[in-house]
Design a protein around this motif. Structure first.
Motif, mmCIF file in Angstrom:
data_model
loop_
_atom_site.group_PDB
_atom_site.id
_atom_site.type_symbol
_atom_site.label_atom_id
_atom_site.label_comp_id
_atom_site.label_asym_id
_atom_site.label_seq_id
_atom_site.Cartn_x
_atom_site.Cartn_y
_atom_site.Cartn_z
ATOM 1 N N MET A 188 -10.226 -30.287 34.344
ATOM 2 C CA MET A 188 -10.488 -30.147 32.882
ATOM 3 C C MET A 188 -11.393 -30.891 32.287
ATOM 4 S SD MET A 188 -6.480 -30.015 31.572
ATOM 5 C CE MET A 188 -5.232 -28.770 32.064
ATOM 6 N N PRO A 189 -11.965 -30.239 30.998
ATOM 7 C CA PRO A 189 -13.303 -31.115 30.524
ATOM 8 C C PRO A 189 -12.775 -32.278 29.879
ATOM 9 C CG PRO A 189 -12.653 -28.993 29.190
ATOM 10 C CD PRO A 189 -11.652 -28.980 30.571
ATOM 11 N N ILE A 190 -13.276 -33.479 29.483
ATOM 12 C CA ILE A 190 -12.958 -34.498 28.915
ATOM 13 C C ILE A 190 -12.219 -34.358 27.315
ATOM 14 C CG2 ILE A 190 -13.824 -36.656 27.632
ATOM 15 C CD1 ILE A 190 -16.240 -36.706 29.670
ATOM 16 N N ALA A 191 -12.687 -33.148 26.768
ATOM 17 C CA ALA A 191 -11.983 -33.007 25.662
ATOM 18 C C ALA A 191 -10.581 -32.582 25.771
ATOM 19 C CB ALA A 191 -12.862 -31.673 24.787
ATOM 20 N N SER A 192 -10.096 -32.248 26.865
ATOM 21 C CA SER A 192 -8.671 -31.937 27.009
ATOM 22 C C SER A 192 -7.594 -32.916 26.657
ATOM 23 C CB SER A 192 -8.391 -31.238 28.649
ATOM 24 O OG SER A 192 -8.684 -32.425 29.380
ATOM 25 N N VAL A 193 -8.205 -34.048 26.474
ATOM 26 C CA VAL A 193 -7.232 -35.346 26.212
ATOM 27 C C VAL A 193 -6.590 -35.022 24.781
ATOM 28 C CG1 VAL A 193 -8.440 -36.785 27.673
ATOM 29 C CG2 VAL A 193 -9.126 -36.757 25.200
ATOM 30 N N VAL A 194 -7.143 -34.178 23.858
ATOM 31 C CA VAL A 194 -6.709 -33.946 22.756
ATOM 32 C C VAL A 194 -6.511 -32.468 22.572
ATOM 33 C CG1 VAL A 194 -8.188 -35.669 21.548
ATOM 34 C CG2 VAL A 194 -9.130 -33.491 21.736
ATOM 35 N N TRP A 195 -6.286 -31.635 23.551
ATOM 36 C CA TRP A 195 -5.892 -30.311 23.623
ATOM 37 C C TRP A 195 -4.278 -30.194 23.392
ATOM 38 C CZ3 TRP A 195 -7.918 -27.512 28.275
ATOM 39 C CH2 TRP A 195 -9.387 -27.338 28.167
ATOM 40 N N PRO A 196 -3.939 -29.111 22.623
ATOM 41 C CA PRO A 196 -2.689 -28.746 22.344
ATOM 42 C C PRO A 196 -1.869 -28.416 23.894
ATOM 43 C CG PRO A 196 -3.725 -27.138 21.327
ATOM 44 C CD PRO A 196 -4.897 -28.261 21.641
ATOM 45 N N THR A 197 -0.642 -28.471 23.967
ATOM 46 C CA THR A 197 -0.103 -28.066 24.941
ATOM 47 C C THR A 197 -0.382 -26.740 25.656
ATOM 48 O OG1 THR A 197 1.873 -29.546 24.787
ATOM 49 C CG2 THR A 197 2.100 -27.670 26.232
ATOM 50 N N SER A 198 -0.618 -25.714 24.447
ATOM 51 C CA SER A 198 -0.762 -24.358 24.800
ATOM 52 C C SER A 198 -2.309 -24.235 25.484
ATOM 53 C CB SER A 198 -0.785 -23.565 23.280
ATOM 54 O OG SER A 198 -1.784 -24.169 22.520
ATOM 55 N N HIS A 199 -3.201 -24.883 25.159
ATOM 56 C CA HIS A 199 -4.553 -24.779 25.654
ATOM 57 C C HIS A 199 -4.416 -25.264 27.331
ATOM 58 C CE1 HIS A 199 -7.188 -24.697 21.940
ATOM 59 N NE2 HIS A 199 -6.050 -23.969 21.543
ATOM 60 N N ILE A 200 -3.641 -26.287 27.571
ATOM 61 C CA ILE A 200 -3.621 -26.735 28.818
ATOM 62 C C ILE A 200 -3.040 -26.044 29.610
ATOM 63 C CG2 ILE A 200 -2.388 -28.636 30.253
ATOM 64 C CD1 ILE A 200 -2.783 -30.688 27.874
ATOM 65 N N ARG A 201 -1.675 -25.174 29.406
ATOM 66 C CA ARG A 201 -0.840 -24.182 29.947
ATOM 67 C C ARG A 201 -1.840 -23.059 30.121
ATOM 68 N NH1 ARG A 201 4.469 -24.279 26.541
ATOM 69 N NH2 ARG A 201 5.535 -25.910 27.361
ATOM 70 N N THR A 202 -2.735 -22.583 29.432
ATOM 71 C CA THR A 202 -3.695 -21.451 29.411
ATOM 72 C C THR A 202 -4.665 -21.727 30.377
ATOM 73 O OG1 THR A 202 -3.380 -20.732 27.086
ATOM 74 C CG2 THR A 202 -5.398 -20.223 28.315
ATOM 75 N N PHE A 203 -5.473 -23.075 30.231
ATOM 76 C CA PHE A 203 -6.456 -23.523 31.369
ATOM 77 C C PHE A 203 -5.759 -23.343 32.868
ATOM 78 C CE2 PHE A 203 -8.728 -26.559 33.885
ATOM 79 C CZ PHE A 203 -9.997 -26.388 33.280
ATOM 80 N N ARG A 204 -4.441 -24.068 32.854
ATOM 81 C CA ARG A 204 -3.783 -23.784 34.187
ATOM 82 C C ARG A 204 -3.539 -22.524 34.919
ATOM 83 N NH1 ARG A 204 0.941 -28.580 32.917
ATOM 84 N NH2 ARG A 204 -0.267 -30.411 33.359
#
Length: 461
Positions: A195-211
């Motif tokens: 994940m990019p560094i910006a993911s530390v401030v991502w909402p949970t929905s973005h993290i799930r989509t990325f995975r």
């Protein structure tokens, strides 16, 4: 105005008839994917300055920037053509891809230079330092998948697919395991590490989509075994036209790229079906894949493409994931009048939220017969379009323009010059030639034959 020649691109996914017919080229069975009207240094078009005198367009612009692109364009973007205009035709789906935003393009370009990767290397991802956003206007029926759809839509589609990888993607999106069984280890550490560094401030929905996206593009060919059959079976149970379209796109991709699990990402994305004259705008960072069809495409002056699957070309998964926009948003239609598009009697303007480019798609007819596309535009936008089509909206008159005849014949005129164009012929109209108009080529003996269609690529000023 100067005649400009297109640069052919013969990629495997290209049509074997469409562009050959438009540009009067032999249909010898070889695919022809794109025709570039280009100021890009790596694939420049030639312009004919005087009879027998030809020059690459970038050099002609550098020699006389104020004349060719105008002082406003030159001050903003430098002595370059700020857009790249293409006609593309996809016979089979092409790559799942993302284009970088500006700082990512600059960083990637410089990193590959330091690593000594030649600009023309097949493993080169960054060809320039420019951010890349793009827009397509359909010239025939055109299908694509653009941007992530809602989580509910993705879950509905993946749940219908009886396949271990689909179950794991479903679980990555936050769904409970089916029948209380774990779809493999609930460990997404590999995806999280990319994940990019910006993911530390991502909402949970973005993290799930990325995975979930990562699960598909990082899967092996063995993990994709049985996907075509599972997708076909799931398609039978799809209850909405949007779901059926998403499965149709995934099935077409699975047939074109057997053993490629990245086709499952299409079940997470917005399926788009365009009729002639419809359009879609794709901002940098948006995942997308073109499925089939012919269209006019315009973008910032960049050839940066990061691919993750559905391709025989170089895949750059790490850089693509760094650029991936994981937000769930609907496709952007720049022909929506709220974005500044104007509809006249015989022309539609497409003005996306980009400073570098716009398109106009028009039709001329000496017999004044109606253009069917306008009827569909009026139906889509109702009274607003019906009102706007009666107003006067001139073609752009201060920047660099490319006019391409796409059907029949048209007469292109500026303040200082005029040129009759047949289908497949194009001219570059310099900024200093002022106003531009496109009219029918009058034939008093056969007025019924004096018609044609055209595309104007330009800056929006």
């Amino acid at each position: 105005m100067f005649s400009i020649g297109p640069v052919p691109k013969r990629y495997a996914w290209g049509s074997k008839t469409q562009l050959q017919g438009l540009f009067s080229l032999p249909a010898n069975g070889e695919p022809l994917a794109e025709m570039w009207f280009s100021g890009h240094e790596e694939s420049p078009s030639e312009v004919t300055l005087t009879p027998g005198v030809h020059m690459p367009l970038p050099q002609a612009i550098r020699n006389a920037p104020d004349m060719m692109v105008g002082p406003i364009c030159s001050e903003r973007f430098g002595p370059v053509l700020p857009y790249l205009f293409k006609v593309i035709s996809a016979r089979i789906p092409l790559s799942m891809q993302v284009h970088p935003v500006g700082f990512q393009a600059r960083a990637g370009f410089n990193a590959e230079n330091v690593a000594g990767v030649p600009l023309d290397s097949p493993v080169r991802s960054f060809k320039d330092v420019n951010e890349k956003s793009e827009m397509v206007v359909a010239l025939t029926s055109f299908q694509a998948s653009v941007g992530f759809a809602s989580r509910a839509f993705a879950l509905r589609n993946l749940h219908a697919v009886d396949h271990p990888l689909a179950r794991r993607m479903e679980y990555a999106l936050g769904s409970r395991p089916r029948h209380d069984e774990r779809p493999g280890e609930a460990d997404f550490s590999e995806a999280d590490s990319r994940m990019p560094i910006a993911s530390v401030v991502w909402p949970t929905s973005h993290i799930r989509t990325f995975r979930a996206f990562h699960e598909a593009i990082a899967a092996s060919a063995d993990q994709a075994s049985g996907l075509p059959e599972a997708l076909a079976h799931a398609r039978e149970s799809a209850t909405s036209s949007k779901c059926r379209m998403a499965f149709d796109h995934a099935i077409a991709a699975a047939q074109a790229f057997p053993g490629d699990a990245s086709v499952l990402t299409l079940l997470m994305m917005n399926p788009v079906s365009l009729d002639e004259g419809d359009s879609v705008f794709i901002p940098a960072g948006t995942p997308h894949a073109y499925i089939q069809g012919t269209g006019a495409e315009i973008m910032t002056n960049s050839d940066n493409v990061l691919r993750a699957g559905m391709t025989v070309k170089h895949r750059d998964i790490d850089n693509l994931l760094q650029c991936l926009n994981c937000a769930s948003v609907g496709p952007i239609d720049p022909s929506d009048a709220r974005l500044g598009t104007f509809i006249m009697r015989d022309i539609v303007f497409y003005r996306p939220p980009a400073d570098e480019f716009m398109l106009a798609y028009g039709h001329v007819d000496g017999a004044r017969r109606p253009w069917p596309i306008l009827d569909s535009m009026v139906q889509r936008y109702g009274r607003l379009a019906d009102y706007m089509k009666a107003t006067h909206q001139p073609l752009p008159h201060r920047g660099p323009r490319v006019v391409l005849c796409t059907e029949g014949r048209v007469l292109c005129r500026s303040e200082r010059d005029s040129r009759a164009l047949a289908a497949g012929e194009a001219v570059f109209v310099p900024a200093d030639e002022g106003w531009l108009s496109v009219d029918a080529v009058r034939d008093a003996a056969k007025p019924e034959d004096s018609s044609g269609s055209f595309i104007v690529a330009s800056t929006p000023f």
